[in-house]
Enzyme design. Structure first.
Site, PDB file in Angstrom:
ATOM      1  N   TYR A 298      25.788  51.099 -27.408  1.00 15.71           N
ATOM      2  CA  TYR A 298      26.388  50.064 -26.551  1.00 15.71           C
ATOM      3  C   TYR A 298      27.873  50.374 -26.333  1.00 15.71           C
ATOM      4  O   TYR A 298      28.371  50.332 -25.206  1.00 15.71           O
ATOM      5  CB  TYR A 298      26.191  48.691 -27.208  1.00 15.71           C
ATOM      6  CG  TYR A 298      26.946  47.573 -26.537  1.00 15.71           C
ATOM      7  CD1 TYR A 298      26.567  47.102 -25.287  1.00 15.71           C
ATOM      8  CD2 TYR A 298      28.047  46.991 -27.161  1.00 15.71           C
ATOM      9  CE1 TYR A 298      27.280  46.072 -24.665  1.00 15.71           C
ATOM     10  CE2 TYR A 298      28.752  45.965 -26.548  1.00 15.71           C
ATOM     11  CZ  TYR A 298      28.363  45.513 -25.302  1.00 15.71           C
ATOM     12  OH  TYR A 298      29.067  44.501 -24.690  1.00 15.71           O
TER      13      TYR A 298
ATOM     14  N   GLU B  15      26.461  36.267 -24.030  1.00 12.87           N
ATOM     15  CA  GLU B  15      27.668  35.894 -24.764  1.00 12.87           C
ATOM     16  C   GLU B  15      27.678  34.420 -25.138  1.00 12.87           C
ATOM     17  O   GLU B  15      28.130  34.063 -26.219  1.00 12.87           O
ATOM     18  CB  GLU B  15      28.915  36.281 -23.962  1.00 12.87           C
ATOM     19  CG  GLU B  15      29.140  37.785 -24.024  1.00 12.87           C
ATOM     20  CD  GLU B  15      29.816  38.372 -22.810  1.00 12.87           C
ATOM     21  OE1 GLU B  15      30.100  37.636 -21.854  1.00 12.87           O
ATOM     22  OE2 GLU B  15      30.026  39.595 -22.821  1.00 12.87           O
TER      23      GLU B  15
ATOM     24  N   TRP C 183      27.410  39.765 -32.543  1.00 14.85           N
ATOM     25  CA  TRP C 183      26.981  40.416 -31.308  1.00 14.85           C
ATOM     26  C   TRP C 183      25.779  41.328 -31.557  1.00 14.85           C
ATOM     27  O   TRP C 183      24.897  41.449 -30.707  1.00 14.85           O
ATOM     28  CB  TRP C 183      28.152  41.175 -30.688  1.00 14.85           C
ATOM     29  CG  TRP C 183      27.811  41.803 -29.368  1.00 14.85           C
ATOM     30  CD1 TRP C 183      27.850  43.118 -29.064  1.00 14.85           C
ATOM     31  CD2 TRP C 183      27.382  41.134 -28.168  1.00 14.85           C
ATOM     32  NE1 TRP C 183      27.468  43.319 -27.751  1.00 14.85           N
ATOM     33  CE2 TRP C 183      27.176  42.112 -27.186  1.00 14.85           C
ATOM     34  CE3 TRP C 183      27.142  39.796 -27.842  1.00 14.85           C
ATOM     35  CZ2 TRP C 183      26.750  41.810 -25.895  1.00 14.85           C
ATOM     36  CZ3 TRP C 183      26.712  39.488 -26.556  1.00 14.85           C
ATOM     37  CH2 TRP C 183      26.517  40.488 -25.605  1.00 14.85           C
TER      38      TRP C 183
END
Length: 192
Positions: A16, A38, A46
């Protein structure tokens, strides 16, 4: 190869970081995807959300805001029962409300991308952080965007979450200066 410290320890995180985080995004579907992910991440890590990303794509019709804006009670119940996503009623309801408001912004500005990039006059903001501890969790820009979105009826998109969105979508390049991606991303031409 030097990377930002936060992404070490997980192949998913490193991939990522290396391919997506901080790359300028001009695609509205991608912006909506990050807004959903988010806001779902609020209070969680995350990496937890990244692991559920594919499940979110399936559950949320590949993050099509037009489809999500039409979700009714049956679809909400289906999402609440889906163990592949974060099953939080308020976050799910926010994602639907946000889709409706996202469409309003598209109509008003031509695209959500044009709207959000207008806060930086269409240019990426490049941080000059030497280490991760220097990177802020929010800024004046994220405060302004969050406040404007709140006035427009958006939910679960406070300043800290909006700052994460700006970092993820390359509106702000917050790779540390020693990271190999820092210089690469500075060379990417802005959308014309």
């Amino acid at each position: 190869m030097k990377r930002c410290e936060w992404c070490t320890g997980s192949e998913l995180y490193m991939d990522y970081h290396d391919t997506e985080w901080g790359v300028p995004v001009y695609d509205d579907h991608k912006h909506y995807e990050f807004l959903v992910l988010e806001s779902a991440q609020a209070g969680l890590s995350w990496i937890t959300i990244l692991k559920k990303r594919e499940n979110y794509r399936k559950a949320y019709d590949n993050f099509d805001p037009k489809k999500v804006a039409r979700y009714g009670e049956a679809k909400k119940a289906e999402l609440l029962a889906d163990a592949g996503i974060v099953r939080n009623r308020l976050k799910i309801e926010a994602s639907i409300t946000n889709a409706k408001n996202f469409l309003v912004i598209q109509k008003e500005f031509g695209s959500f991308s044009d709207y959000i990039w207008s806060f930086t006059k269409g240019k990426p903001v490049t941080g000059k952080w030497k280490n991760i501890s220097e990177i802020p969790v929010k800024t004046e820009i994220s405060d302004m965007i969050s406040l404007d979105l709140k006035k427009r009826g958006f939910k679960f998109l406070g300043s800290v979450i909006m700052y994460s969105h700006l970092q993820a979508t390359g509106i702000i390049n917050d790779h540390v200066t020693s990271c190999f991606r820092y210089g690469e991303l500075k060379k990417i031409p802005r959308n014309s």
